[in-house]
Design an enzyme around this catalytic site. Structure first.
Site, short mmCIF file in Angstrom:
data_model
loop_
_atom_site.label_atom_id
_atom_site.label_comp_id
_atom_site.label_asym_id
_atom_site.label_seq_id
_atom_site.Cartn_x
_atom_site.Cartn_y
_atom_site.Cartn_z
N ARG A 118 0.84 -1.17 -0.01
CA ARG A 118 0.02 -0.04 -0.11
C ARG A 118 0.92 1.33 -0.11
NH1 ARG A 118 -5.52 -0.12 1.67
NH2 ARG A 118 -6.29 -2.10 0.66
N ARG A 120 -3.94 6.77 0.15
CA ARG A 120 -4.38 8.00 0.73
C ARG A 120 -3.61 8.63 1.70
NH1 ARG A 120 -9.86 4.95 2.05
NH2 ARG A 120 -8.31 3.51 2.58
N ARG A 139 -7.25 11.30 -6.81
CA ARG A 139 -8.42 10.49 -6.53
C ARG A 139 -9.73 11.29 -6.70
NH1 ARG A 139 -12.32 8.06 -5.46
NH2 ARG A 139 -12.71 6.62 -4.16
N ASP A 186 -6.40 -3.40 -7.49
CA ASP A 186 -6.86 -4.07 -6.29
C ASP A 186 -7.12 -5.59 -6.30
OD1 ASP A 186 -8.06 -3.03 -3.58
OD2 ASP A 186 -9.20 -4.62 -4.10
N TYR A 210 -14.31 -12.43 0.35
CA TYR A 210 -14.85 -11.38 0.19
C TYR A 210 -16.04 -11.65 -0.74
CZ TYR A 210 -11.18 -8.14 1.89
OH TYR A 210 -10.37 -7.81 2.84
O1 CP3 Z 1 0.05 -1.70 -2.33
C1 CP3 Z 1 -0.15 -0.73 -3.19
O2 CP3 Z 1 0.21 0.23 -3.09
C2 CP3 Z 1 -0.87 -1.24 -4.52
C3 CP3 Z 1 -2.36 -1.22 -4.56
C4 CP3 Z 1 -3.27 -1.99 -3.59
C5 CP3 Z 1 -4.36 -1.58 -3.26
N1 CP3 Z 1 -5.17 -2.55 -2.51
C6 CP3 Z 1 -5.12 -0.19 -3.48
C7 CP3 Z 1 -6.23 0.28 -2.58
C8 CP3 Z 1 -2.94 -3.33 -3.21
C9 CP3 Z 1 -1.88 -4.40 -3.56
C10 CP3 Z 1 -4.07 -3.81 -2.80
C11 CP3 Z 1 -4.32 -5.09 -2.18
C12 CP3 Z 1 -5.84 -5.56 -1.49
N2 CP3 Z 1 -6.83 -5.09 -1.61
C13 CP3 Z 1 -5.68 -6.34 -0.32
C14 CP3 Z 1 -4.47 -7.20 0.19
C15 CP3 Z 1 -3.82 -6.68 1.04
C16 CP3 Z 1 -4.54 -6.41 2.31
O3 CP3 Z 1 -4.60 -5.07 2.78
O4 CP3 Z 1 -4.65 -7.36 3.14
C17 CP3 Z 1 -7.02 -6.42 0.09
C18 CP3 Z 1 -7.86 -7.10 1.31
C19 CP3 Z 1 -7.92 -5.53 -0.60
C20 CP3 Z 1 -9.48 -5.12 -0.75
C21 CP3 Z 1 -9.60 -3.75 -0.41
N3 CP3 Z 1 -9.54 -2.80 -1.25
C22 CP3 Z 1 -10.22 -3.31 0.70
C23 CP3 Z 1 -10.54 -3.99 2.04
C24 CP3 Z 1 -10.06 -1.73 0.65
C25 CP3 Z 1 -10.76 -0.80 1.71
C26 CP3 Z 1 -9.90 -0.58 3.00
C27 CP3 Z 1 -9.46 0.92 2.76
O5 CP3 Z 1 -8.27 1.19 2.99
O6 CP3 Z 1 -10.36 1.71 2.49
C28 CP3 Z 1 -9.71 -1.62 -0.60
C29 CP3 Z 1 -9.67 -0.40 -1.28
C30 CP3 Z 1 -8.20 0.22 -1.47
N4 CP3 Z 1 -7.32 -0.47 -2.14
C31 CP3 Z 1 -7.68 1.39 -1.62
C32 CP3 Z 1 -6.22 1.52 -2.14
C33 CP3 Z 1 -5.52 2.60 -2.34
C34 CP3 Z 1 -8.27 2.73 -0.96
C35 CP3 Z 1 -9.34 3.30 -1.90
C36 CP3 Z 1 -9.62 4.60 -2.13
O7 CP3 Z 1 -8.58 5.11 -2.22
O8 CP3 Z 1 -10.61 5.24 -1.91
#
Ligand code: CP3
Length: 352
Positions: free
Chosen positions: A28, A32, A41, A78, A154
């Site tokens: 990540r 944000r 965004r 994602d 999920y």
């Molecule tokens: O790592 C990186 O920088 C690359 C991008 C990346 C994202 N999600 C961007 C993202 C990666 C590798 C992921 C993986 C991901 N997504 C996982 C596995 C890693 C972990 O966290 O356990 C999972 C479970 C997800 C599913 C997911 N996507 C969730 C649960 C959420 C919401 C949580 C939150 O922080 O709001 C997301 C959204 C998400 N994925 C965001 C980002 C930057 C935030 C959304 C936004 O910008 O509005």
């Protein structure tokens, strides 16, 4: 002073070739906590619009590289793009995380269409190609996917869960039905990772974020075996491309991944004790991890001392990649990330 390119440092570390200092990237790392991410965004309607816009996805992939000169860029996307591409309705709600229509029965699973993964996820592959053009040859690019178990949680729960009652019940009550879903997920995940390698990814990571909720007899069936089968499919076509596996919170079951030549790196979460990982995992596999994201959020002396403990455990041996035990927390101050990178870049300093 850095003597190697980031990409060489990262790839050599995976192959356990000695490098000047441990490579670093952060799960990540794009997101944000960066003001430049928040700005982009606001230019798109939803999070998924950003994921499917190759130009902007590439831009946010590169933002943390520009700022911190990390050794690897993970493509901005994602794990939930696979269920989305298979036809699951998916929305990201502010503060609530992802919401999907939960799969309840055989008909719901049969209604999914896993045949067009490549076509529907073409924007991800385009983003990788653009990122390679923009970054040049010196920075590694990582592709990724969720593991079948985490994607299934999920899809069956309909989002993030606290107790995972539906998926655990399905796994116990109707394992054959869950296996049907897994078969489709496994081949889609393998295809998606292979496509990312073809687009230019140097390595791929498989995120099994919810591996830790599996009971011990089920771990093999729903976490280990499916991941190994995916890795083998990839290695049949791209034997040289490294695969990083992250079975988060697996505890002593991280050991189950040893002795599988298709797995190159094991990514460990922050609950894994350093001396245990060093003694039992590090002799067999390259290791990635495992700073507590909370330490990065807090910063200051706490951060420095935690980072030094990790470097003292692994930093002198080939085969270590510095990372977090989970993703960067949203409220993290980017200055703390800069401070972390400075500690890594100056390791081992004058002492060597
Ligand atoms: O790592 C990186 O920088 C690359 C991008 C990346 C994202 N999600 C961007 C993202 C990666 C590798 C992921 C993986 C991901 N997504 C996982 C596995 C890693 C972990 O966290 O356990 C999972 C479970 C997800 C599913 C997911 N996507 C969730 C649960 C959420 C919401 C949580 C939150 O922080 O709001 C997301 C959204 C998400 N994925 C965001 C980002 C930057 C935030 C959304 C936004 O910008 O509005």
């Amino acid at each position: 002073m850095d003597r190697l390119s980031s990409r060489t440092r990262f790839l050599n570390s995976i192959r356990r070739i000695r490098v000047d200092r441990p490579p670093i990237w952060l799960m990540r790392q794009a997101g944000r906590y960066l003001p430049e991410y928040r700005k982009i965004r606001t230019e798109v309607r939803g999070f998924l619009d950003l994921c499917y816009n190759p130009d902007l996805a590439s831009e946010v992939t590169i933002q943390p590289i520009r700022r911190f000169q990390l050794d690897a860029a993970i493509i901005f996307s994602d794990i939930l793009v696979i269920p989305h591409a298979a036809g699951s309705k998916l929305v990201f709600k502010e503060k609530e995380g992802p919401k999907l229509t939960p799969l309840k029965n055989k008909d719901d699973i049969s209604a999914l269409n896993f045949k067009e993964i490549t076509e529907r996820l073409t924007p991800v592959y385009k983003a990788i190609k653009i990122t390679r053009q923009r970054l040049g040859e010196g920075t590694a690019i990582i592709g990724f996917s969720g593991a079948p178990w985490t994607l299934a949680t999920y899809m069956v729960e309909g989002g993030t869960s606290r107790e995972f009652l539906q998926i655990r019940r399905l796994a116990s009550e109707n394992p054959d039905l869950l296996q049907d879903l897994f078969k489709s997920l496994e081949s889609s995940i393998a295809t998606h990772l292979i496509n990312q390698i073809e687009a230019g990814a140097d390595a791929v990571q498989i995120f099994d974020s919810w591996a830790g909720i599996l009971n011990t007899p089920d771990f093999e069936c729903w976490c280990l075996d499916p991941i190994i089968r995916i890795c083998e499919r990839i290695k049949n076509i791209y034997p040289q491309t490294p695969i990083i596996v992250f079975p988060r919170l697996a505890g002593i079951r991280y050991l189950d991944f040893l002795g599988n030549p298709a797995v190159n790196v094991i990514s460990i979460d922050q609950t894994v004790p350093l001396n245990w990982a060093r003694k039992y995992l590090f002799p067999s596999l390259a290791i990635q991890g495992n700073l507590d994201p909370m330490s990065l959020l807090v910063g200051g002396e706490r951060l420095k001392s935690d980072v030094h403990k990790i470097l003292e455990a692994f930093g002198d041996q080939p085969g270590f990649i510095f990372n977090l035990g989970h993703g960067v927390i949203k409220n993290t101050n980017p200055e703390n990330v800069e401070a972390l990178c400075e500690v890594i870049r100056s390791w081992p300093g004058d002492s060597r």
